[in-house]
Enzyme design. Structure first.
Site, short mmCIF file in Angstrom:
data_model
loop_
_atom_site.label_atom_id
_atom_site.label_comp_id
_atom_site.label_asym_id
_atom_site.label_seq_id
_atom_site.Cartn_x
_atom_site.Cartn_y
_atom_site.Cartn_z
CG HIS A 1 14.37 9.40 -8.98
ND1 HIS A 1 14.88 10.54 -9.59
CD2 HIS A 1 14.05 8.57 -9.99
CE1 HIS A 1 14.86 10.40 -10.90
NE2 HIS A 1 14.38 9.18 -11.17
CG HIS B 1 11.79 4.98 -12.80
ND1 HIS B 1 10.84 5.80 -13.35
CD2 HIS B 1 12.87 5.76 -12.58
CE1 HIS B 1 11.32 7.03 -13.46
NE2 HIS B 1 12.56 7.04 -13.00
CG HIS C 1 12.21 12.06 -14.31
ND1 HIS C 1 11.24 11.56 -13.49
CD2 HIS C 1 13.18 11.10 -14.38
CE1 HIS C 1 11.59 10.34 -13.08
NE2 HIS C 1 12.77 10.04 -13.62
CD GLU D 1 17.54 11.42 -16.63
OE1 GLU D 1 16.34 11.57 -16.95
OE2 GLU D 1 18.07 10.29 -16.48
N1 ADE Z 1 12.23 6.16 -16.73
C1 ADE Z 1 12.97 5.31 -16.02
N2 ADE Z 1 14.13 5.88 -15.68
C2 ADE Z 1 14.13 7.13 -16.17
C3 ADE Z 1 15.03 8.22 -16.15
N3 ADE Z 1 16.22 8.15 -15.54
N4 ADE Z 1 14.69 9.35 -16.79
C4 ADE Z 1 13.52 9.44 -17.40
N5 ADE Z 1 12.64 8.45 -17.46
C5 ADE Z 1 12.93 7.30 -16.84
ZN ZN Z 2 14.04 8.45 -13.05
#
Ligand code: ADE
Ligand code: ZN
Length: 350
Positions: free
Chosen positions: A26, A28, A206, A209
Protein backbone atom coordinates in the site's frame (compact mmCIF):
# COMPACT_ATOMS: atom_id res chain seq x y z
CA UNK A 1 -1.14 -17.61 12.24
CA UNK A 2 -0.22 -17.06 15.90
CA UNK A 3 2.92 -15.13 16.70
CA UNK A 4 5.87 -17.50 17.05
CA UNK A 5 8.20 -16.94 20.00
CA UNK A 6 11.74 -15.93 19.09
CA UNK A 7 14.68 -15.52 21.44
CA UNK A 8 15.79 -12.29 19.83
CA UNK A 9 16.53 -9.43 22.25
CA UNK A 10 14.52 -6.21 21.95
CA UNK A 11 17.83 -4.36 21.36
CA UNK A 12 18.16 -6.25 18.06
CA UNK A 13 14.67 -5.28 16.95
CA UNK A 14 15.56 -2.20 14.84
CA UNK A 15 18.17 -4.17 12.86
CA UNK A 16 15.76 -7.08 12.47
CA UNK A 17 12.93 -4.83 11.24
CA UNK A 18 15.19 -3.45 8.56
CA UNK A 19 16.83 -6.73 7.52
CA UNK A 20 13.76 -8.96 7.35
CA UNK A 21 12.52 -9.45 3.77
CA UNK A 22 9.08 -7.91 3.40
CA UNK A 23 6.57 -6.67 0.85
CA UNK A 24 5.02 -3.22 0.65
CA UNK A 25 1.42 -3.47 -0.57
CA UNK A 26 0.00 0.00 0.00
CA UNK A 27 2.12 2.81 -1.38
CA UNK A 28 0.88 5.57 -3.68
CA UNK A 29 3.79 6.39 -5.94
CA UNK A 30 2.63 10.04 -6.18
CA UNK A 31 2.85 10.08 -2.38
CA UNK A 32 6.57 9.39 -2.55
CA UNK A 33 7.22 12.73 -4.25
CA UNK A 34 9.51 14.55 -1.80
CA UNK A 35 9.35 18.37 -1.68
CA UNK A 36 12.90 18.59 -3.07
CA UNK A 37 11.88 16.56 -6.13
CA UNK A 38 8.66 18.58 -6.52
CA UNK A 39 10.74 21.74 -6.74
CA UNK A 40 13.32 20.16 -9.08
CA UNK A 41 10.59 18.90 -11.46
CA UNK A 42 8.74 22.24 -11.28
CA UNK A 43 11.90 23.98 -12.43
CA UNK A 44 12.64 21.39 -15.13
CA UNK A 45 9.08 21.67 -16.51
CA UNK A 46 8.43 25.38 -15.91
CA UNK A 47 5.55 24.69 -13.54
CA UNK A 48 4.59 27.47 -11.10
CA UNK A 49 4.14 26.27 -7.50
CA UNK A 50 2.10 28.13 -4.90
CA UNK A 51 4.84 27.71 -2.24
CA UNK A 52 8.04 29.80 -2.31
CA UNK A 53 10.39 27.08 -1.00
CA UNK A 54 10.87 23.44 -0.04
CA UNK A 55 10.64 24.48 3.61
CA UNK A 56 7.38 26.36 3.09
CA UNK A 57 5.87 23.39 1.28
CA UNK A 58 6.96 20.95 3.98
CA UNK A 59 5.56 23.29 6.64
CA UNK A 60 2.16 22.97 4.96
CA UNK A 61 2.08 19.23 5.71
CA UNK A 62 -0.08 19.65 8.81
CA UNK A 63 -3.23 17.73 7.99
CA UNK A 64 -6.52 17.57 9.81
CA UNK A 65 -8.15 14.80 7.79
CA UNK A 66 -7.86 12.88 4.51
CA UNK A 67 -9.23 15.70 2.32
CA UNK A 68 -6.80 18.28 3.71
CA UNK A 69 -3.99 15.96 2.63
CA UNK A 70 -5.45 15.09 -0.77
CA UNK A 71 -5.69 18.77 -1.75
CA UNK A 72 -1.92 19.20 -1.28
CA UNK A 73 -1.09 15.76 -2.72
CA UNK A 74 -2.88 16.46 -6.02
CA UNK A 75 -1.23 19.91 -6.23
CA UNK A 76 2.20 18.28 -5.73
CA UNK A 77 1.54 15.84 -8.58
CA UNK A 78 1.04 18.75 -11.01
CA UNK A 79 4.81 18.88 -11.66
CA UNK A 80 4.72 15.44 -13.32
CA UNK A 81 4.52 15.89 -17.09
CA UNK A 82 7.01 13.67 -18.92
CA UNK A 83 7.90 10.00 -18.89
CA UNK A 84 11.23 10.88 -17.26
CA UNK A 85 9.41 12.60 -14.35
CA UNK A 86 7.44 9.44 -13.57
CA UNK A 87 10.62 7.40 -13.84
CA UNK A 88 12.56 9.71 -11.50
CA UNK A 89 9.77 9.67 -8.90
CA UNK A 90 9.44 5.88 -8.89
CA UNK A 91 13.20 5.30 -8.96
CA UNK A 92 13.70 7.50 -5.88
CA UNK A 93 11.11 5.41 -4.01
CA UNK A 94 12.57 2.08 -5.16
CA UNK A 95 16.02 3.04 -3.85
CA UNK A 96 14.44 3.75 -0.45
CA UNK A 97 12.50 0.49 -0.59
CA UNK A 98 15.67 -1.51 -1.12
CA UNK A 99 17.33 0.27 1.82
CA UNK A 100 14.34 -0.74 4.00
CA UNK A 101 14.54 -4.45 3.16
CA UNK A 102 11.59 -4.46 0.75
CA UNK A 103 11.87 -7.43 -1.64
CA UNK A 104 8.56 -6.78 -3.39
CA UNK A 105 6.33 -3.74 -3.77
CA UNK A 106 2.92 -3.27 -5.38
CA UNK A 107 2.69 0.40 -6.28
CA UNK A 108 -0.56 2.33 -6.60
CA UNK A 109 -0.72 5.01 -9.25
CA UNK A 110 -3.52 7.51 -9.94
CA UNK A 111 -3.71 7.97 -13.75
CA UNK A 112 -6.72 10.31 -13.60
CA UNK A 113 -4.64 12.85 -11.65
CA UNK A 114 -2.43 13.08 -14.74
CA UNK A 115 -4.72 12.43 -17.71
CA UNK A 116 -7.04 15.16 -16.36
CA UNK A 117 -4.11 17.60 -16.89
CA UNK A 118 -3.50 16.37 -20.43
CA UNK A 119 -0.68 13.92 -19.67
CA UNK A 120 -1.26 10.80 -21.79
CA UNK A 121 -1.82 7.52 -19.89
CA UNK A 122 1.00 5.98 -21.88
CA UNK A 123 3.52 8.55 -20.60
CA UNK A 124 2.58 7.73 -16.99
CA UNK A 125 2.72 3.97 -17.26
CA UNK A 126 5.86 3.85 -19.41
CA UNK A 127 7.86 5.97 -16.95
CA UNK A 128 6.70 3.91 -13.98
CA UNK A 129 7.27 0.61 -15.76
CA UNK A 130 10.83 1.51 -16.72
CA UNK A 131 11.62 2.22 -13.06
CA UNK A 132 10.04 -1.09 -12.00
CA UNK A 133 12.07 -3.02 -14.59
CA UNK A 134 15.29 -1.30 -13.57
CA UNK A 135 14.56 -2.08 -9.91
CA UNK A 136 14.36 -5.77 -10.75
CA UNK A 137 17.63 -5.85 -12.67
CA UNK A 138 19.73 -3.34 -10.71
CA UNK A 139 18.34 -3.48 -7.16
CA UNK A 140 16.91 -6.99 -6.91
CA UNK A 141 13.58 -5.46 -5.87
CA UNK A 142 10.43 -6.84 -7.48
CA UNK A 143 7.85 -4.15 -8.32
CA UNK A 144 4.38 -4.21 -9.89
CA UNK A 145 1.73 -1.55 -10.59
CA UNK A 146 -1.88 -1.26 -9.40
CA UNK A 147 -4.05 1.32 -11.18
CA UNK A 148 -6.27 3.22 -8.75
CA UNK A 149 -9.57 4.86 -9.70
CA UNK A 150 -10.27 8.15 -7.94
CA UNK A 151 -13.51 7.67 -6.04
CA UNK A 152 -14.45 11.37 -5.99
CA UNK A 153 -14.80 11.14 -9.80
CA UNK A 154 -17.62 9.31 -11.58
CA UNK A 155 -17.78 5.65 -12.54
CA UNK A 156 -17.97 6.77 -16.21
CA UNK A 157 -14.62 8.46 -15.72
CA UNK A 158 -13.24 5.24 -14.23
CA UNK A 159 -14.51 3.31 -17.26
CA UNK A 160 -12.82 5.81 -19.61
CA UNK A 161 -9.57 5.36 -17.69
CA UNK A 162 -9.88 1.59 -17.94
CA UNK A 163 -10.32 1.90 -21.73
CA UNK A 164 -7.16 4.01 -21.95
CA UNK A 165 -5.32 1.48 -19.79
CA UNK A 166 -6.31 -1.69 -21.62
CA UNK A 167 -3.78 -1.37 -24.47
CA UNK A 168 -1.20 -1.61 -21.63
CA UNK A 169 -2.95 -4.45 -19.80
CA UNK A 170 0.31 -6.38 -19.35
CA UNK A 171 1.92 -3.48 -17.46
CA UNK A 172 -0.35 -3.50 -14.37
CA UNK A 173 -1.54 -6.35 -12.20
CA UNK A 174 -4.71 -4.95 -10.70
CA UNK A 175 -6.96 -2.03 -9.84
CA UNK A 176 -7.71 -0.19 -6.62
CA UNK A 177 -9.95 2.58 -5.33
CA UNK A 178 -8.58 5.62 -3.52
CA UNK A 179 -9.12 9.35 -2.81
CA UNK A 180 -11.99 10.85 -0.73
CA UNK A 181 -13.73 7.95 1.00
CA UNK A 182 -16.66 9.56 2.80
CA UNK A 183 -19.71 9.90 0.58
CA UNK A 184 -18.20 7.71 -2.15
CA UNK A 185 -19.18 4.15 -1.21
CA UNK A 186 -17.84 1.05 -2.97
CA UNK A 187 -21.16 0.45 -4.75
CA UNK A 188 -20.52 3.59 -6.85
CA UNK A 189 -17.84 1.51 -8.67
CA UNK A 190 -19.63 -1.86 -8.77
CA UNK A 191 -19.83 -2.06 -12.57
CA UNK A 192 -16.27 -1.03 -13.35
CA UNK A 193 -14.90 -3.45 -10.75
CA UNK A 194 -17.08 -6.23 -12.22
CA UNK A 195 -15.51 -5.50 -15.62
CA UNK A 196 -12.00 -5.54 -14.13
CA UNK A 197 -12.81 -8.86 -12.47
CA UNK A 198 -13.84 -10.30 -15.85
CA UNK A 199 -10.50 -9.10 -17.22
CA UNK A 200 -8.68 -11.13 -14.58
CA UNK A 201 -7.22 -8.12 -12.79
CA UNK A 202 -6.46 -8.26 -9.07
CA UNK A 203 -8.85 -6.10 -7.03
CA UNK A 204 -8.22 -4.00 -3.92
CA UNK A 205 -9.92 -0.94 -2.43
CA UNK A 206 -9.40 1.61 0.31
CA UNK A 207 -12.12 1.06 2.89
CA UNK A 208 -12.57 1.79 6.56
CA UNK A 209 -9.88 4.48 6.72
CA UNK A 210 -12.26 7.40 7.36
CA UNK A 211 -15.36 5.63 6.07
CA UNK A 212 -17.50 3.23 8.13
CA UNK A 213 -17.03 -0.52 8.61
CA UNK A 214 -19.93 -1.02 6.19
CA UNK A 215 -17.65 0.18 3.35
CA UNK A 216 -15.31 -2.74 4.15
CA UNK A 217 -18.19 -5.20 3.96
CA UNK A 218 -19.34 -3.61 0.69
CA UNK A 219 -15.84 -3.67 -0.78
CA UNK A 220 -15.81 -7.43 -0.11
CA UNK A 221 -19.38 -8.24 -1.17
CA UNK A 222 -19.96 -5.76 -3.99
CA UNK A 223 -16.49 -5.17 -5.42
CA UNK A 224 -15.07 -8.63 -4.52
CA UNK A 225 -11.72 -7.20 -3.48
CA UNK A 226 -8.90 -9.50 -2.39
CA UNK A 227 -7.34 -7.10 0.15
CA UNK A 228 -8.62 -4.12 2.09
CA UNK A 229 -6.48 -0.99 2.11
CA UNK A 230 -6.48 0.45 5.66
CA UNK A 231 -9.54 -1.29 7.13
CA UNK A 232 -8.78 -0.10 10.66
CA UNK A 233 -12.43 0.79 11.33
CA UNK A 234 -13.42 -2.88 11.00
CA UNK A 235 -13.29 -3.08 14.81
CA UNK A 236 -16.61 -1.21 14.89
CA UNK A 237 -18.29 -4.39 13.58
CA UNK A 238 -17.33 -7.55 15.54
CA UNK A 239 -18.99 -9.84 12.99
CA UNK A 240 -16.87 -8.26 10.26
CA UNK A 241 -13.71 -8.74 12.33
CA UNK A 242 -14.59 -12.44 12.74
CA UNK A 243 -15.21 -12.72 9.00
CA UNK A 244 -11.93 -11.03 8.04
CA UNK A 245 -10.05 -13.34 10.41
CA UNK A 246 -11.85 -16.45 9.11
CA UNK A 247 -11.27 -15.53 5.45
CA UNK A 248 -7.67 -14.41 6.03
CA UNK A 249 -8.35 -11.13 4.22
CA UNK A 250 -5.26 -8.96 4.40
CA UNK A 251 -5.49 -5.40 5.72
CA UNK A 252 -2.82 -3.04 4.39
CA UNK A 253 -2.51 -0.80 7.43
CA UNK A 254 -0.54 2.48 7.28
CA UNK A 255 0.30 3.58 10.82
CA UNK A 256 2.11 6.90 10.24
CA UNK A 257 -0.56 7.89 7.71
CA UNK A 258 -3.33 7.15 10.21
CA UNK A 259 -1.74 9.43 12.80
CA UNK A 260 -0.93 12.21 10.29
CA UNK A 261 -4.53 12.17 8.98
CA UNK A 262 -5.96 12.08 12.53
CA UNK A 263 -7.59 8.63 12.19
CA UNK A 264 -5.84 8.01 15.55
CA UNK A 265 -4.71 10.79 17.90
CA UNK A 266 -1.29 9.27 18.60
CA UNK A 267 0.64 6.17 17.57
CA UNK A 268 0.09 4.80 21.06
CA UNK A 269 -3.66 4.84 20.34
CA UNK A 270 -3.34 2.95 17.05
CA UNK A 271 -5.33 -0.30 16.97
CA UNK A 272 -2.80 -2.34 14.97
CA UNK A 273 -1.95 -4.54 17.97
CA UNK A 274 -5.65 -5.15 18.63
CA UNK A 275 -6.12 -6.16 15.00
CA UNK A 276 -3.24 -8.65 15.31
CA UNK A 277 -4.70 -9.97 18.57
CA UNK A 278 -7.97 -10.62 16.71
CA UNK A 279 -6.02 -12.85 14.31
CA UNK A 280 -6.33 -10.51 11.33
CA UNK A 281 -3.81 -10.66 8.49
CA UNK A 282 -2.31 -7.25 9.17
CA UNK A 283 0.50 -5.73 7.12
CA UNK A 284 2.41 -2.46 7.67
CA UNK A 285 2.79 0.02 4.79
CA UNK A 286 3.80 3.62 4.21
CA UNK A 287 0.86 4.97 2.10
CA UNK A 288 2.34 8.37 1.14
CA UNK A 289 5.77 8.40 2.77
CA UNK A 290 6.90 11.82 1.55
CA UNK A 291 3.89 13.39 3.29
CA UNK A 292 3.53 11.29 6.43
CA UNK A 293 7.00 11.29 7.96
CA UNK A 294 8.67 8.15 6.71
CA UNK A 295 9.11 5.11 4.53
CA UNK A 296 8.40 1.50 5.44
CA UNK A 297 11.14 0.93 8.02
CA UNK A 298 10.19 4.16 9.81
CA UNK A 299 6.58 2.94 9.94
CA UNK A 300 7.70 -0.35 11.49
CA UNK A 301 9.97 1.36 14.00
CA UNK A 302 7.37 3.92 15.12
CA UNK A 303 4.67 1.25 15.46
CA UNK A 304 6.85 -1.22 17.38
CA UNK A 305 8.08 1.47 19.77
CA UNK A 306 4.63 2.90 20.48
CA UNK A 307 2.81 -0.44 20.82
CA UNK A 308 5.57 -2.49 22.48
CA UNK A 309 5.67 -5.14 19.77
CA UNK A 310 8.37 -7.84 19.66
CA UNK A 311 10.20 -10.16 17.24
CA UNK A 312 7.19 -12.51 17.07
CA UNK A 313 5.05 -9.65 15.80
CA UNK A 314 7.80 -8.71 13.33
CA UNK A 315 7.77 -12.22 11.89
CA UNK A 316 3.98 -12.26 11.57
CA UNK A 317 3.84 -8.85 9.90
CA UNK A 318 6.62 -9.62 7.41
CA UNK A 319 5.17 -13.03 6.61
CA UNK A 320 1.67 -11.57 6.18
CA UNK A 321 3.04 -9.04 3.70
CA UNK A 322 4.70 -11.75 1.60
CA UNK A 323 1.67 -14.03 1.70
CA UNK A 324 -0.79 -11.24 0.85
CA UNK A 325 1.17 -10.15 -2.22
CA UNK A 326 0.00 -10.99 -5.74
CA UNK A 327 2.99 -13.11 -6.74
CA UNK A 328 3.02 -16.87 -7.38
CA UNK A 329 3.03 -19.34 -4.47
CA UNK A 330 6.47 -20.48 -5.57
CA UNK A 331 7.94 -16.98 -5.36
CA UNK A 332 6.23 -16.42 -1.99
CA UNK A 333 7.71 -19.66 -0.65
CA UNK A 334 11.20 -18.51 -1.66
CA UNK A 335 10.80 -15.23 0.23
CA UNK A 336 9.37 -16.99 3.29
CA UNK A 337 12.50 -19.18 3.33
CA UNK A 338 14.63 -16.02 3.24
CA UNK A 339 12.53 -14.64 6.09
CA UNK A 340 13.05 -17.79 8.15
CA UNK A 341 16.80 -17.64 7.46
CA UNK A 342 16.93 -14.02 8.62
CA UNK A 343 15.18 -14.84 11.89
CA UNK A 344 17.40 -17.90 12.44
CA UNK A 345 20.49 -15.72 11.93
CA UNK A 346 19.32 -13.13 14.46
CA UNK A 347 18.32 -15.85 16.96
CA UNK A 348 21.68 -17.64 16.71
CA UNK A 349 23.57 -14.35 17.20
CA UNK A 350 21.62 -13.57 20.39
N1 ADE B 1 -4.55 8.64 -2.02
C1 ADE B 1 -3.30 8.72 -1.53
N2 ADE B 1 -3.28 8.37 -0.24
C2 ADE B 1 -4.55 8.05 0.11
C3 ADE B 1 -5.17 7.61 1.30
N3 ADE B 1 -4.50 7.42 2.44
N4 ADE B 1 -6.50 7.41 1.29
C4 ADE B 1 -7.19 7.60 0.17
N5 ADE B 1 -6.65 8.01 -0.97
C5 ADE B 1 -5.33 8.23 -1.01
ZN1 ZN C 1 -3.69 4.80 0.56
Amino acid sequence: MSQPAFSIPQAQLPALLKAMPKAELHMHIEGSLEPELIFALAQRNGVQLSYPSVEALRAAYAFTDLQSFLDIYYAGASVLLKEEDFFDMAWAYLLKAREDGVVHTELFFDPQTHTERGVPFEVVIKGLTRACEQARTELGVSAALILCFLRHLSEEDAFRTLEEALPHRDLFIGVGLDSSERGHPPEKFARVFARCRELGLHLVAHAGEEGPAQYITDALDILHVERIDHGVRCVEDPALVARLARQGTALTVCPLSNVKLCVFGTMGEHNLRTLLDHGLKVTINSDDPAYFGGYLYTNFLATFEALGLDAGHAYTLARNSLEASFVSDEVKAGWVRQLDDTFARFASAA
